[in-house]
Design a protein around this motif. Sequence first.
Motif, PDB file in Angstrom:
ATOM      1  N   VAL A  97     -37.281 -47.308  -9.464  1.00 39.77           N
ATOM      2  CA  VAL A  97     -37.701 -45.925  -9.730  1.00 39.77           C
ATOM      3  C   VAL A  97     -37.034 -45.507 -11.031  1.00 39.77           C
ATOM      4  O   VAL A  97     -35.829 -45.694 -11.205  1.00 39.77           O
ATOM      5  CB  VAL A  97     -37.275 -44.981  -8.585  1.00 39.77           C
ATOM      6  CG1 VAL A  97     -37.727 -43.551  -8.867  1.00 39.77           C
ATOM      7  CG2 VAL A  97     -37.815 -45.470  -7.249  1.00 39.77           C
ATOM      8  N   ARG A 127     -42.122 -39.687 -14.384  1.00 39.38           N
ATOM      9  CA  ARG A 127     -41.488 -40.444 -13.308  1.00 39.38           C
ATOM     10  C   ARG A 127     -42.411 -41.578 -12.866  1.00 39.38           C
ATOM     11  O   ARG A 127     -43.615 -41.403 -12.800  1.00 39.38           O
ATOM     12  CB  ARG A 127     -41.155 -39.528 -12.144  1.00 39.38           C
ATOM     13  CG  ARG A 127     -40.227 -38.407 -12.585  1.00 39.38           C
ATOM     14  CD  ARG A 127     -39.670 -37.601 -11.445  1.00 39.38           C
ATOM     15  NE  ARG A 127     -38.931 -36.453 -11.930  1.00 39.38           N
ATOM     16  CZ  ARG A 127     -37.747 -36.493 -12.485  1.00 39.38           C
ATOM     17  NH1 ARG A 127     -37.140 -37.640 -12.639  1.00 39.38           N
ATOM     18  NH2 ARG A 127     -37.137 -35.401 -12.891  1.00 39.38           N
ATOM     19  N   ILE A 146     -42.653 -45.508 -10.378  1.00 39.61           N
ATOM     20  CA  ILE A 146     -42.111 -46.443  -9.408  1.00 39.61           C
ATOM     21  C   ILE A 146     -42.819 -47.773  -9.640  1.00 39.61           C
ATOM     22  O   ILE A 146     -44.034 -47.808  -9.860  1.00 39.61           O
ATOM     23  CB  ILE A 146     -42.276 -45.941  -7.956  1.00 39.61           C
ATOM     24  CG1 ILE A 146     -41.490 -46.825  -6.993  1.00 39.61           C
ATOM     25  CG2 ILE A 146     -43.741 -45.808  -7.569  1.00 39.61           C
ATOM     26  CD1 ILE A 146     -41.253 -46.177  -5.641  1.00 39.61           C
ATOM     27  N   ASN A 174     -46.361 -50.873 -12.098  1.00 37.47           N
ATOM     28  CA  ASN A 174     -45.830 -49.555 -11.762  1.00 37.47           C
ATOM     29  C   ASN A 174     -46.934 -48.549 -11.507  1.00 37.47           C
ATOM     30  O   ASN A 174     -48.108 -48.797 -11.793  1.00 37.47           O
ATOM     31  CB  ASN A 174     -44.915 -49.060 -12.880  1.00 37.47           C
ATOM     32  CG  ASN A 174     -45.643 -48.323 -13.973  1.00 37.47           C
ATOM     33  OD1 ASN A 174     -45.771 -47.108 -13.919  1.00 37.47           O
ATOM     34  ND2 ASN A 174     -46.137 -49.046 -14.961  1.00 37.47           N
ATOM     35  N   ILE A 176     -45.601 -41.320 -10.797  1.00 39.71           N
ATOM     36  CA  ILE A 176     -45.336 -40.444  -9.649  1.00 39.71           C
ATOM     37  C   ILE A 176     -45.853 -39.062 -10.033  1.00 39.71           C
ATOM     38  O   ILE A 176     -45.148 -38.276 -10.668  1.00 39.71           O
ATOM     39  CB  ILE A 176     -43.834 -40.420  -9.306  1.00 39.71           C
ATOM     40  CG1 ILE A 176     -43.363 -41.836  -8.965  1.00 39.71           C
ATOM     41  CG2 ILE A 176     -43.565 -39.450  -8.162  1.00 39.71           C
ATOM     42  CD1 ILE A 176     -41.860 -41.968  -8.839  1.00 39.71           C
ATOM     43  N   VAL A 220     -40.646 -38.846  -4.782  1.00 38.15           N
ATOM     44  CA  VAL A 220     -39.897 -39.892  -4.104  1.00 38.15           C
ATOM     45  C   VAL A 220     -38.631 -39.281  -3.516  1.00 38.15           C
ATOM     46  O   VAL A 220     -37.924 -38.539  -4.192  1.00 38.15           O
ATOM     47  CB  VAL A 220     -39.517 -41.026  -5.085  1.00 38.15           C
ATOM     48  CG1 VAL A 220     -38.534 -41.990  -4.449  1.00 38.15           C
ATOM     49  CG2 VAL A 220     -40.746 -41.772  -5.542  1.00 38.15           C
ATOM     50  N   VAL A 240     -32.615 -47.188  -8.694  1.00 36.49           N
ATOM     51  CA  VAL A 240     -33.037 -45.839  -9.079  1.00 36.49           C
ATOM     52  C   VAL A 240     -32.285 -45.508 -10.361  1.00 36.49           C
ATOM     53  O   VAL A 240     -31.060 -45.377 -10.354  1.00 36.49           O
ATOM     54  CB  VAL A 240     -32.744 -44.812  -7.974  1.00 36.49           C
ATOM     55  CG1 VAL A 240     -33.177 -43.416  -8.422  1.00 36.49           C
ATOM     56  CG2 VAL A 240     -33.443 -45.206  -6.676  1.00 36.49           C
TER      57      VAL A 240
END
Length: 178
Positions: A65, A77, A79, A117, A120, A125, A145
């Motif tokens: 993340v 953002r 992930i 990826n 987000i 998250v 993270v």
Amino acid sequence: MAVPHPPVYQEYYTRTPLQLFSGVGWKRLVAFRADESGVTLSGPVTRYHRSLAVVPWRDIEAVVVWATKKQMERPTRRIGLKLRPGVPDVPGPDAKISPQFAARAAPHIEYPVVRNNRVIAFWKVDPTRLAAAVQAFAPHVQLRVHPVHRLRPGQGGGPGQGGGPGYGSGGSIFDIMP
């Protein structure tokens, strides 16, 4: 005595009118899921079914993340998954991104993770719940993270160069449009 349910981690997209008009209807769409079978990564709402991928835990080395931020913009953002050697990339918007573009957009993240990826956007998250799910289902998989990485001017694209992998900053409804 009953055994407690394992800590499945699941996040849904926030519903928007774009979802209704994109052909997926008004149902709740899973954005991300970690359960006993592996990780489910969905794509942008407008390409939801084409980018949906379920990756078994045995194929994953790490769940990563991270976020990047340009000056005067909101953080983007993301992930992503670091897959084991020999495992094909997951389908998605960044599967064919070049190493050079990935290095400009996320210089602190490994190229294979940037390729696998998702932005987000319209969901969040919860790192604590995600960590519990990864530990319960795949203790051999790392969870990384990263703090927000600030891009310097000229890094991460500029006018006419694109703003990074995927569909933009993750903060606007236009970020998920093709």
